[in-house]
Design a protein around this motif. Structure first.
Motif, PDB file in Angstrom:
ATOM      1  N   ARG A 135       0.813  -1.296  -0.044  1.00  0.00           N
ATOM      2  CA  ARG A 135       0.016  -0.167  -0.013  1.00  0.00           C
ATOM      3  C   ARG A 135       0.880   1.320  -0.203  1.00  0.00           C
ATOM      4  NH1 ARG A 135      -4.171  -1.774   4.685  1.00  0.00           N
ATOM      5  NH2 ARG A 135      -5.099  -3.552   3.945  1.00  0.00           N
ATOM      6  N   PRO A 136       0.438   2.329  -0.402  1.00  0.00           N
ATOM      7  CA  PRO A 136       1.053   3.591  -0.346  1.00  0.00           C
ATOM      8  C   PRO A 136       1.848   3.896   1.166  1.00  0.00           C
ATOM      9  CG  PRO A 136      -0.971   4.120  -1.754  1.00  0.00           C
ATOM     10  CD  PRO A 136      -0.840   2.562  -1.000  1.00  0.00           C
ATOM     11  N   GLY A 137       3.042   4.265   1.046  1.00  0.00           N
ATOM     12  CA  GLY A 137       3.605   4.445   2.298  1.00  0.00           C
ATOM     13  C   GLY A 137       4.460   3.158   2.869  1.00  0.00           C
ATOM     14  N   ASP A 162      12.893  -1.193 -13.871  1.00  0.00           N
ATOM     15  CA  ASP A 162      11.917  -0.621 -14.373  1.00  0.00           C
ATOM     16  C   ASP A 162      11.714   0.644 -13.764  1.00  0.00           C
ATOM     17  OD1 ASP A 162      11.528  -2.791 -16.102  1.00  0.00           O
ATOM     18  OD2 ASP A 162       9.691  -3.533 -14.947  1.00  0.00           O
ATOM     19  N   ALA A 163      11.261   1.844 -14.495  1.00  0.00           N
ATOM     20  CA  ALA A 163      11.084   3.065 -13.805  1.00  0.00           C
ATOM     21  C   ALA A 163       9.588   3.476 -13.582  1.00  0.00           C
ATOM     22  CB  ALA A 163      11.464   4.362 -15.095  1.00  0.00           C
ATOM     23  N   LEU A 164       9.473   3.273 -12.310  1.00  0.00           N
ATOM     24  CA  LEU A 164       8.010   3.128 -11.587  1.00  0.00           C
ATOM     25  C   LEU A 164       7.730   4.584 -11.000  1.00  0.00           C
ATOM     26  CD1 LEU A 164       8.139  -0.236 -10.033  1.00  0.00           C
ATOM     27  CD2 LEU A 164       7.371   0.380 -12.221  1.00  0.00           C
ATOM     28  N   ASP A 165       6.585   5.210 -11.508  1.00  0.00           N
ATOM     29  CA  ASP A 165       6.426   6.642 -10.902  1.00  0.00           C
ATOM     30  C   ASP A 165       5.702   6.475  -9.628  1.00  0.00           C
ATOM     31  OD1 ASP A 165       7.098   7.651 -13.523  1.00  0.00           O
ATOM     32  OD2 ASP A 165       4.964   7.507 -14.096  1.00  0.00           O
ATOM     33  N   TRP A 166       4.986   5.316  -9.305  1.00  0.00           N
ATOM     34  CA  TRP A 166       4.490   4.882  -8.145  1.00  0.00           C
ATOM     35  C   TRP A 166       5.536   4.275  -6.765  1.00  0.00           C
ATOM     36  CZ3 TRP A 166       2.845  -0.049  -6.544  1.00  0.00           C
ATOM     37  CH2 TRP A 166       3.134  -1.110  -7.567  1.00  0.00           C
ATOM     38  N   THR A 177      10.284   2.665  -1.440  1.00  0.00           N
ATOM     39  CA  THR A 177       8.939   3.094  -0.998  1.00  0.00           C
ATOM     40  C   THR A 177       7.835   3.084  -2.001  1.00  0.00           C
ATOM     41  OG1 THR A 177      10.744   4.319   0.372  1.00  0.00           O
ATOM     42  CG2 THR A 177       8.397   4.902   0.475  1.00  0.00           C
ATOM     43  N   VAL A 178       6.849   2.926  -1.473  1.00  0.00           N
ATOM     44  CA  VAL A 178       5.761   2.690  -2.233  1.00  0.00           C
ATOM     45  C   VAL A 178       5.132   4.253  -2.161  1.00  0.00           C
ATOM     46  CG1 VAL A 178       3.313   1.857  -2.954  1.00  0.00           C
ATOM     47  CG2 VAL A 178       5.430   0.488  -2.352  1.00  0.00           C
ATOM     48  N   PRO A 182      -0.415   1.927  -8.584  1.00  0.00           N
ATOM     49  CA  PRO A 182      -0.122   2.069  -9.931  1.00  0.00           C
ATOM     50  C   PRO A 182      -1.310   2.234 -10.731  1.00  0.00           C
ATOM     51  CG  PRO A 182      -0.481  -0.453  -9.066  1.00  0.00           C
ATOM     52  CD  PRO A 182      -0.522   0.542  -7.832  1.00  0.00           C
ATOM     53  N   GLY A 183      -1.300   2.770 -11.892  1.00  0.00           N
ATOM     54  CA  GLY A 183      -2.251   3.025 -13.084  1.00  0.00           C
ATOM     55  C   GLY A 183      -2.136   2.269 -14.047  1.00  0.00           C
TER      56      GLY A 183
END
Length: 202
Positions: A135-137, A162-166, A177-178, A182-183
């Motif tokens: 989860r985020p955080g 991979d380059a992850l924005d999230w 760190t999340v 994801p979209g």
């Protein structure tokens, strides 16, 4: 799913995609990218067969069993939005998937094995379930053992994450760190998820 131990190149050829990323499977796919077997060439699969292949892609790629895939499907089918996308986005949040995409390992089976052996902490607590949903955080880091840190530093040095924005990845401290969820553009598996939803809805 029970860990698949058979020939990985055969699965890649059957499904027509690089599901397993090992060097041997990639070389075999380059040499012969047709489906395995004597009587498969020229045969066009039915709609049922195509949907089944798409479902098998998801199961092998993320390491899911049939019951686990259906649990994920049941969890997202009542939510608003595209059910196929929601299903894949849930798979993307798995701990083993994020370990792989951040570059800690070269393949998903390696990530699954590392998590199962307790190499990673989530928020400071050892987690041994590859299907743990982040989860985020949440913060993922390698356990504070010199041997493990040297092992993963060596892998990261030769990997192309991979380059992850999230997800923010700190290669120096071996920590991810999340930062969000994801979209649709973050889904790493090219698959017709809508046909899988229709298949599972029968």
């Amino acid at each position: 799913m029970a860990r698949y131990t058979g020939p990985k190149a055969r699965i890649n050829r059957r499904l027509g995609a690089m599901i397993y990323e090992t060097a041997g499977a990639a070389r075999a796919m380059e040499r012969r990218n047709t489906p395995p077997g004597m009587h498969t060439r020229g045969r066009r699969p039915s709609n049922y067969g195509l949907a089944l292949m798409e479902k098998q892609k998801i199961k092998h790629y993320y390491g899911l069993g049939e019951r686990q895939l259906r649990r994920y499907f049941d969890a997202v089918s009542s939510k608003q939005g595209n059910t196929g996308e929601l299903l894949l986005l849930m798979c993307e949040r798995r701990l083993d998937n994020i370990v792989r995409r951040c570059g800690f390992t070269k393949t998903r089976p390696q990530a699954r094995q590392g998590v199962a052996h307790g190499h990673f902490l989530v928020n400071g607590v050892k987690v041994t379930k590859p299907n743990y949903l982040l989860r985020p955080g949440d913060e993922v880091e390698v356990r504070d053992r010199e041997g493990l840190k040297n092992l993963y530093r060596g892998v990261i040095a030769n990997a192309s994450p991979d380059a992850l924005d999230w997800v923010a990845f700190d290669s120096e401290n071996l920590k991810a760190t999340v930062q969000g969820l994801p979209g649709p553009s973050d889904i790493s598996l090219p698959v017709d998820a809508n046909s899988v939803v229709e298949f599972l809805s029968r």
